[in-house]
Design a protein around this motif. Structure first.
Motif, PDB file in Angstrom:
ATOM      1  N   SER A   1       0.842  -1.197   0.000  1.00  0.00           N
ATOM      2  CA  SER A   1       0.000   0.000   0.000  1.00  0.00           C
ATOM      3  C   SER A   1       0.882   1.255   0.000  1.00  0.00           C
ATOM      4  N   PRO A   2       0.332   2.385  -0.458  1.00  0.00           N
ATOM      5  CA  PRO A   2       1.122   3.625  -0.515  1.00  0.00           C
ATOM      6  C   PRO A   2       1.627   4.089   0.855  1.00  0.00           C
ATOM      7  N   GLU A   3       0.834   3.879   1.874  1.00  0.00           N
ATOM      8  CA  GLU A   3       1.207   4.266   3.252  1.00  0.00           C
ATOM      9  C   GLU A   3       1.043   3.047   4.159  1.00  0.00           C
ATOM     10  N   PRO A   4       2.011   2.118   4.167  1.00  0.00           N
ATOM     11  CA  PRO A   4       1.851   0.915   5.003  1.00  0.00           C
ATOM     12  C   PRO A   4       1.807   1.273   6.491  1.00  0.00           C
ATOM     13  N   ARG A   5       0.898   0.622   7.200  1.00  0.00           N
ATOM     14  CA  ARG A   5       0.773   0.844   8.645  1.00  0.00           C
ATOM     15  C   ARG A   5       1.815  -0.022   9.354  1.00  0.00           C
ATOM     16  N   LYS A   6       2.822   0.637   9.857  1.00  0.00           N
ATOM     17  CA  LYS A   6       3.963  -0.073  10.446  1.00  0.00           C
ATOM     18  C   LYS A   6       3.562  -0.856  11.694  1.00  0.00           C
ATOM     19  N   GLY A   7       2.673  -0.303  12.497  1.00  0.00           N
ATOM     20  CA  GLY A   7       2.228  -1.000  13.709  1.00  0.00           C
ATOM     21  C   GLY A   7       1.546  -2.315  13.378  1.00  0.00           C
ATOM     22  N   THR A   8       0.723  -2.299  12.340  1.00  0.00           N
ATOM     23  CA  THR A   8       0.044  -3.517  11.900  1.00  0.00           C
ATOM     24  C   THR A   8       1.056  -4.558  11.439  1.00  0.00           C
ATOM     25  N   LEU A   9       2.045  -4.102  10.679  1.00  0.00           N
ATOM     26  CA  LEU A   9       3.073  -5.022  10.183  1.00  0.00           C
ATOM     27  C   LEU A   9       3.927  -5.579  11.319  1.00  0.00           C
ATOM     28  N   ARG A  10       4.237  -4.747  12.284  1.00  0.00           N
ATOM     29  CA  ARG A  10       5.036  -5.224  13.429  1.00  0.00           C
ATOM     30  C   ARG A  10       4.263  -6.255  14.238  1.00  0.00           C
ATOM     31  N   THR A  11       2.969  -5.994  14.432  1.00  0.00           N
ATOM     32  CA  THR A  11       2.136  -6.941  15.168  1.00  0.00           C
ATOM     33  C   THR A  11       2.078  -8.279  14.433  1.00  0.00           C
ATOM     34  N   PHE A  12       1.902  -8.227  13.121  1.00  0.00           N
ATOM     35  CA  PHE A  12       1.895  -9.455  12.325  1.00  0.00           C
ATOM     36  C   PHE A  12       3.222 -10.203  12.483  1.00  0.00           C
TER      37      PHE A  12
END
Length: 127
Positions: A88-99
């Motif tokens: 995505s153009p603005e990846p949500r870093k918190g979501t990715l870290r949680t994953f």
């Protein structure tokens, strides 16, 4: 408490802190960098690009498809969601870290998956 006792305690704390600082300076660079949960991945200062992370996630999806992990369908779906998020153009870093943290904790008994999951976690942390 007298002024003298307060001053002795302050001096004692300062000496203790200085000893800690000296011990930290004596540790090898690599060991110092690797401490703490926010330590940057050791890539010589280079960060992973979103494309590289997407490629790692694609590899993970392939490995999960070949594995006999009991939760592989759920993990594949989560990895696909994470791959879309990275793209995505603005990846949500918190979501990715949680994953990434969840992934590492979900595959400890599967060596190939665990190594790949750790690489993904370090790459996401460097975003």
């Amino acid at each position: 408490m007298t002024n003298r006792n307060a001053e002795e305690q302050r001096n004692h704390r300062e000496r203790r802190l200085e000893r800690r600082r000296q011990r930290r300076r004596q540790r090898p660079e690599r060991e110092r960098r690797g401490r703490g949960q926010h330590a940057a991945p050791d890539r010589g200062g280079q960060q992973h690009s979103p494309q590289e992370i997407g490629d790692l996630l694609s590899r993970l999806i392939e490995e999960l498809g070949r594995s006999n992990h009991p939760d592989r369908a759920d993990l594949i779906q989560a990895a696909e969601d994470a791959r879309e998020e990275v793209a995505s153009p603005e990846p949500r870093k918190g979501t990715l870290r949680t994953f990434a943290k969840g992934l590492v904790s979900a595959v400890p008994g599967f060596t190939a998956l665990a190594a790949l999951a750790k690489t993904i976690e370090e790459a996401v942390r460097g975003l």
